[in-house]
Scaffold this motif. Sequence first.
Motif, mmCIF file in Angstrom:
data_model
loop_
_atom_site.group_PDB
_atom_site.id
_atom_site.type_symbol
_atom_site.label_atom_id
_atom_site.label_comp_id
_atom_site.label_asym_id
_atom_site.label_seq_id
_atom_site.Cartn_x
_atom_site.Cartn_y
_atom_site.Cartn_z
ATOM 1 N N VAL A 1 0.811 -1.218 0.000
ATOM 2 C CA VAL A 1 0.000 0.000 0.000
ATOM 3 C C VAL A 1 0.847 1.272 0.000
ATOM 4 O O VAL A 1 0.341 2.356 -0.301
ATOM 5 N N TRP A 2 2.133 1.153 0.329
ATOM 6 C CA TRP A 2 2.973 2.353 0.483
ATOM 7 C C TRP A 2 4.427 1.922 0.335
ATOM 8 O O TRP A 2 4.820 0.851 0.791
ATOM 9 N N GLU A 3 5.226 2.740 -0.312
ATOM 10 C CA GLU A 3 6.660 2.447 -0.423
ATOM 11 C C GLU A 3 7.453 3.745 -0.483
ATOM 12 O O GLU A 3 6.938 4.795 -0.861
ATOM 13 N N GLU A 4 8.731 3.629 -0.119
ATOM 14 C CA GLU A 4 9.590 4.800 -0.025
ATOM 15 C C GLU A 4 11.017 4.420 -0.388
ATOM 16 O O GLU A 4 11.496 3.336 -0.044
ATOM 17 N N VAL A 5 11.685 5.312 -1.105
ATOM 18 C CA VAL A 5 13.117 5.177 -1.364
ATOM 19 C C VAL A 5 13.795 6.439 -0.857
ATOM 20 O O VAL A 5 13.498 7.547 -1.317
ATOM 21 N N SER A 6 14.677 6.277 0.126
ATOM 22 C CA SER A 6 15.473 7.387 0.650
ATOM 23 C C SER A 6 16.917 7.177 0.235
ATOM 24 O O SER A 6 17.523 6.161 0.598
ATOM 25 N N THR A 7 17.465 8.107 -0.519
ATOM 26 C CA THR A 7 18.845 8.012 -0.982
ATOM 27 C C THR A 7 19.746 8.830 -0.066
ATOM 28 O O THR A 7 19.484 10.019 0.171
ATOM 29 N N ASN A 8 20.792 8.178 0.442
ATOM 30 C CA ASN A 8 21.717 8.812 1.381
ATOM 31 C C ASN A 8 23.115 8.864 0.791
ATOM 32 O O ASN A 8 23.484 8.031 -0.049
ATOM 33 N N LEU A 9 23.895 9.820 1.271
ATOM 34 C CA LEU A 9 25.251 10.036 0.777
ATOM 35 C C LEU A 9 26.254 9.923 1.912
ATOM 36 O O LEU A 9 26.059 10.500 2.986
#
Length: 290
Positions: free
Chosen positions: A146-154
């Motif tokens: 029902v929900w998804e997230e992509v968090s890109t970190n450096l």
Amino acid sequence: MSDVSVYQSRPPSLWTLYGKAILPKGQKASGDLEIPGLRSSLVGVSTANDNLKRYQKVCGFATQTHAPITWPHILAFPLHLKLLTEKAFPLPLLGLVHLRNTITQHRPIRIGETLDIDVRLDGQNQGAKGLEFDLVTEVSSAGKLVWEEVSTNLFRQPQQGEKTNPGKPPELQRYPNTLNINAPESIGRQYAKVSGDRNPIHLHALTARAFGFPRAIAHGMWSKAQVLALLEQQAGWKHEAVSVACQFKKPLFLPGTAQLNWQTGDSNWDYQLLNAKGDAPHLTGNITWG
């Protein structure tokens, strides 16, 4: 990437994880860094906990029958912290930079609904400023995503060779709609209480200075939530399947003011959070329905 999975019915203790976060990491040479395929899951999470009303107030969301689109990020945060403080994870938690965040909500999530949350490390990439990697979060209800997230970190790394001239930044486009946002000095501490994200750069000027900032800076995910809380109140917003992407730019120092600037369309909106003068972005992004 090696795969390590952990399944649990209760979120891990944040205070225990923060204790692990301050421990030194034995880092390899920059070219040898590998992000392991760590994974963690949490089952039977209710969307209605004691923090929800406080979160809505801190971020400006109106009270509704469905949860704020950013609320599952808060529910998943203990798992994010767990993976980033695992012994197998080679990078120090403090000092990681949140570059980008994309949330896709396949349908509104009802308050009180029970969710299963899965988080994994993925998407290792050597970028221009250092090593980038993704935190991927998937949220299911009754076995359906029902929900998804992509968090890109450096993870910043010194670059080899000659320095390249970045050139003149592109001219800032202004959109037709603007609202002012006030970020009080205490907002970092308020958001930390409801989110669990107690990174010292957000809490107080004294702790922020230890990491090279002249003042505390607002959480990027508070800024994104504040933007969405305001945009939800505008004519034309649709509470249905939606994807919200943003790129974090310049820090918003506390206390401070900013300008939410946006334009609407039939199936997508563009938005940016600008500084008080309106000539530099704190974050930019777009919203897509369908």
